[in-house]
Every structure is written in structure tokens, then in C-alpha cells.
Design an enzyme around this catalytic site. Structure first.
Site, PDB file in Angstrom:
ATOM      1  N   ASP A  12     -40.457  19.612  29.530  1.00  0.00           N
ATOM      2  CA  ASP A  12     -41.531  19.559  28.542  1.00  0.00           C
ATOM      3  C   ASP A  12     -42.861  19.785  29.266  1.00  0.00           C
ATOM      4  O   ASP A  12     -43.239  19.001  30.138  1.00  0.00           O
ATOM      5  CB  ASP A  12     -41.528  18.194  27.848  1.00  0.00           C
ATOM      6  CG  ASP A  12     -42.410  18.149  26.613  1.00  0.00           C
ATOM      7  OD1 ASP A  12     -42.957  19.201  26.243  1.00  0.00           O
ATOM      8  OD2 ASP A  12     -42.565  17.055  26.031  1.00  0.00           O
ATOM      9  N   ASP A 106     -43.189  25.152  24.475  1.00  0.00           N
ATOM     10  CA  ASP A 106     -43.471  24.299  25.634  1.00  0.00           C
ATOM     11  C   ASP A 106     -42.346  23.362  26.028  1.00  0.00           C
ATOM     12  O   ASP A 106     -42.540  22.494  26.880  1.00  0.00           O
ATOM     13  CB  ASP A 106     -44.752  23.491  25.398  1.00  0.00           C
ATOM     14  CG  ASP A 106     -44.646  22.563  24.196  1.00  0.00           C
ATOM     15  OD1 ASP A 106     -43.699  22.719  23.398  1.00  0.00           O
ATOM     16  OD2 ASP A 106     -45.517  21.684  24.052  1.00  0.00           O
ATOM     17  N   GLU A 107     -41.151  23.519  25.448  1.00  0.00           N
ATOM     18  CA  GLU A 107     -40.056  22.640  25.857  1.00  0.00           C
ATOM     19  C   GLU A 107     -38.714  23.314  25.641  1.00  0.00           C
ATOM     20  O   GLU A 107     -38.565  24.175  24.774  1.00  0.00           O
ATOM     21  CB  GLU A 107     -40.107  21.302  25.121  1.00  0.00           C
ATOM     22  CG  GLU A 107     -40.000  21.397  23.620  1.00  0.00           C
ATOM     23  CD  GLU A 107     -39.947  20.033  22.958  1.00  0.00           C
ATOM     24  OE1 GLU A 107     -39.300  19.107  23.501  1.00  0.00           O
ATOM     25  OE2 GLU A 107     -40.552  19.888  21.873  1.00  0.00           O
TER      26      GLU A 107
END
Length: 357
Positions: A12, A106-107
Site C-alpha cells: 500500500d 496505490d495498492e
């Protein structure tokens, strides 16, 4: 023969959008930044850690955010840039495994049970990936490691920012029992409040509820709650798409102005990229040069060939053409990168070289 426990990593990125903006604009570093909206309207898409200390959060109305943090700096989002950085990070994941399941820009989950490189330890792989992301993008990521997606996701949030947290099979039950139900991945705010009203605040409390009662109250989700509170999560990491590009880039410790110096640095990047292409056995027709200057301005230049780039020599010649076309480098160069894309077999409408500006 028993099936081995899986090794799952959840990566993350830390305050991703805001961190990209702070990276690219030195004037924003160390300051409270909100991406999206402005001081009069709209909502915050992302907040830097400096802004979060004041209680600023994503999805918060901008007016409220400004009230909480009077010095808050609003920045217009650049989602094309964020997607490009996200793809760059994803290519790092693909160096270790094809089992990559993005959840957002983003993850992502990674299954490294049978990783193609790195040490056999998922913890060491996670640490190496974090370091690779830092070197390639200048950004920090937090990682969680466990034997299932539920626990890996929870673990990645334990030591933010720039954290690494591991939940082993032996530690899982004790960890889950003391975990607040509001922190359970898959239990939303409304469900958590409903459970709290029944005196259920921690995993140990939730574990006391029977399967039928959970299903009665929460439908199909009840089965999921019953399983995860016991550390049972058999969901596989499901890749959502094939990689569309492979790249390599280096940020230099000093700015380079001369073409001869840039050629020397480019050769190292070419060698790294060629190794990745060979390892993945993926060869494309488009080569993109990325140049970031000393003032942080960034440009990309692309060339699409008739045939795939299937030799180091063709890669070198094409990269050199792109590099020479931008001479002179009067502002100095702090980063060079190369990316190969367009992996599909050509269905050519035109037989020509193209420059993508």
C-alpha cells in the site's frame, strides 16, 4: 501431500497522490497538501501525512479540510501521472510474481509463494520490493505479510508510513482476537457500529457469535465474518490483467548535461531493461524515453517500430535515437528511464515509424 501455506504480500503506497506531488515539487515537501478540490468547494481526493495530523482525510469536503488546517495547500490532481507511476510500481511487482491483483492505483496483493526471484522469505521479498519502489520512484510504501489476503491487508496498515508488518500463522489467532472489528478488512463503518451496539468491539467478541446468527444478521457476509475471525481466508490472488509494459529507470546523484554522460548512464538502464524483457519473455514494438530535468520538469518521447525489439542492439539503437533527438540538455538531467510496451502482435495499418509527443 499437504498444500503449503500461501505467502501473501499487500503493498500500500503511503499517501500516494499527495506523495507524488510532494516528490515532484520541492516546495510542497513537509507541508500539509490536499490533492483535489480547493478552499471553497469540492472534496479532498488525498491528503499528505502533514495534513492528516490536522484531521484532513480523503473524501472530506474541501471547506471542512481548510477549516481544520488553515495552511492546507490544495493541488489539482494529475491522474495520468499517478497512473504512470502506478504502472511503474506494478512492473516491480511483476519482477517477483505474475500473481498480482491491483485493488487501486496505490495498492495490490501479491502471491509470492513461488516467487521467481528474491529469497524464499516473503518478509525479505516485501522488504526488497519496498526498497525497489523507493529507488525507482522516490516514494515510500507500506507492506503487510501473511498467509492470507485478509491478514496481509490488515498488516500493511499497522506500521504506516514506510512500514513492514508480518502476521505469522502462529500469531494469527491472538492478533485477530485483539483486533477492533472496525479495523477488519471487509467490515464497513455501518456494520462495525451495528456490532458495537451489541457489545462486540474486538475479534474475540465476534468469535463468540455463531454462524447462523451472523448469517441471519448480515446475510452472505456472515459466512465471511465467521471465517475471517478464525483466520480462514482461502481467496486466491487473482491477476486482473497482463502487464502492458516493462521499464527501468535511474535517478542520478548529480545532474548530467553532456550527451556522452547521458549515453553512459543510459547503457546501464538498457542492460537492466533487457534483462527484464528476457526474464519475462515479452518483447514490444514501442520504446519510450522518460527524462526528468533538474527543475523536475518531465518529458516522454516514444518511437514505435515495425518489428518487436528482440535484441539488445535494437534496444540500444532506438534508445540512442530518442536520447539524441532531445539534445542539448541545457537544464541538466536528474533521471532517465526506458519503457517497452505494445507487446501484442502487430496488426499493422501503416508501415512507418512514429514519434509520440
Amino acid at each position: 501431500m499437504n498444500t503449503p501455506l500461501r505467502k501473501i504480500i499487500h503493498v500500500d503506497m503511503d499517501a500516494f497522490f499527495a506523495s507524488v506531488e510532494q516528490r515532484d515539487d520541492p516546495n510542497l515537501r513537509g507541508k500539509p497538501v490536499a490533492v483535489g478540490g480547493d478552499h471553497t468547494r469540492g472534496v479532498v481526493a488525498a491528503a499528505s501525512y502533514e495534513a492528516r495530523r490536522y484531521g484532513v482525510r480523503s473524501a472530506m469536503p474541501s471547506v471542512v479540510a481548510k477549516r481544520k488546517c488553515p495552511d492546507l495547500i490544495f493541488v489539482r490532481g494529475n491522474f495520468e501521472k499517478y497512473k504512470a507511476v502506478s504502472q511503474q510500481i506494478r512492473e516491480i511487482f511483476f519482477e517477483y510474481t505474475d500473481l498480482v491483483e491491483p485493488l487501486s492505483l496505490d495498492e495490490a496483493f501479491l502471491d509470492v509463494t513461488f516467487a521467481r526471484k528474491g529469497k524464499p522469505s516473503a518478509t525479505l521479498i516485501a522488504r526488497e520490493i519496498k526498497q525497489r519502489i523507493k529507488e525507482a520512484t522516490g516514494l515510500t510504501a507500506s507492506a503487510g505479510v501473511s498467509y492470507c489476503k485478509f491478514l496481509a491487508k490488515i498488516a500493511s496498515d499497522e506500521k504506516k508510513p514506510d512500514g513492514l508488518f508480518v502476521i505469522t500463522p502462529e500469531e494469527a489467532q491472538a492478533f485477530i482476537e485483539r483486533l477492533e472489528v472496525r479495523k477488519f478488512f471487509g467490515i464497513g463503518k455501518v456494520t462495525a457500529e451495528k456490532l458495537n451496539k451489541q457489545g462486540i468491539y474486538f475479534g474475540a467478541d465476534l468469535k463468540q457469535m455463531g454462524l447462523q446468527e451472523l448469517i441471519r444478521q448480515f446475510g452472505k457476509s456472515g459466512q465471511y465474518y465467521y471465517n475471517i475471525v478464525r483466520g480462514v481466508d482461502d481467496r486466491p490472488v487473482v491477476p486482473s490483467r497482463e502487464r502492458k509494459s516493462l521499464g527501468a529507470e535511474h535517478t542520478f546523484g548529480t545532474d548530467y548535461y553532456l550527451l556522452a554522460d547521458l549515453k553512459e548512464q543510459m547503457q546501464k538502464i538498457e542492460e537492466e531493461l533487457w534483462q527484464r524483457l528476457q526474464r519475462a519473455q515479452k518483447f514490444g514494438r514501442t520504446l519510450t524515453l522518460k527524462v526528468k530535468f533538474a527543475d523536475f520538469e518531465q518529458i516522454t518521447r516514444s518511437k514505435t517500430l515495425l518489428h518487436k525489439i528482440e535484441s539488445a542492439q535494437v534496444l540500444h539503437q532506438t534508445a540512442l535515437q530518442l536520447l539524441q533527438a532531445e539534445e542539448p540538455y541545457v537544464k541538466g538531467v536528474r533521471l532517465l528511464g526506458l519503457t517497452v510496451s505494445n507487446f501484442d502482435d502487430p496488426r499493422l495499418e501503416a508501415v512507418q515509424l512514429t514519434l509520440d509527443f
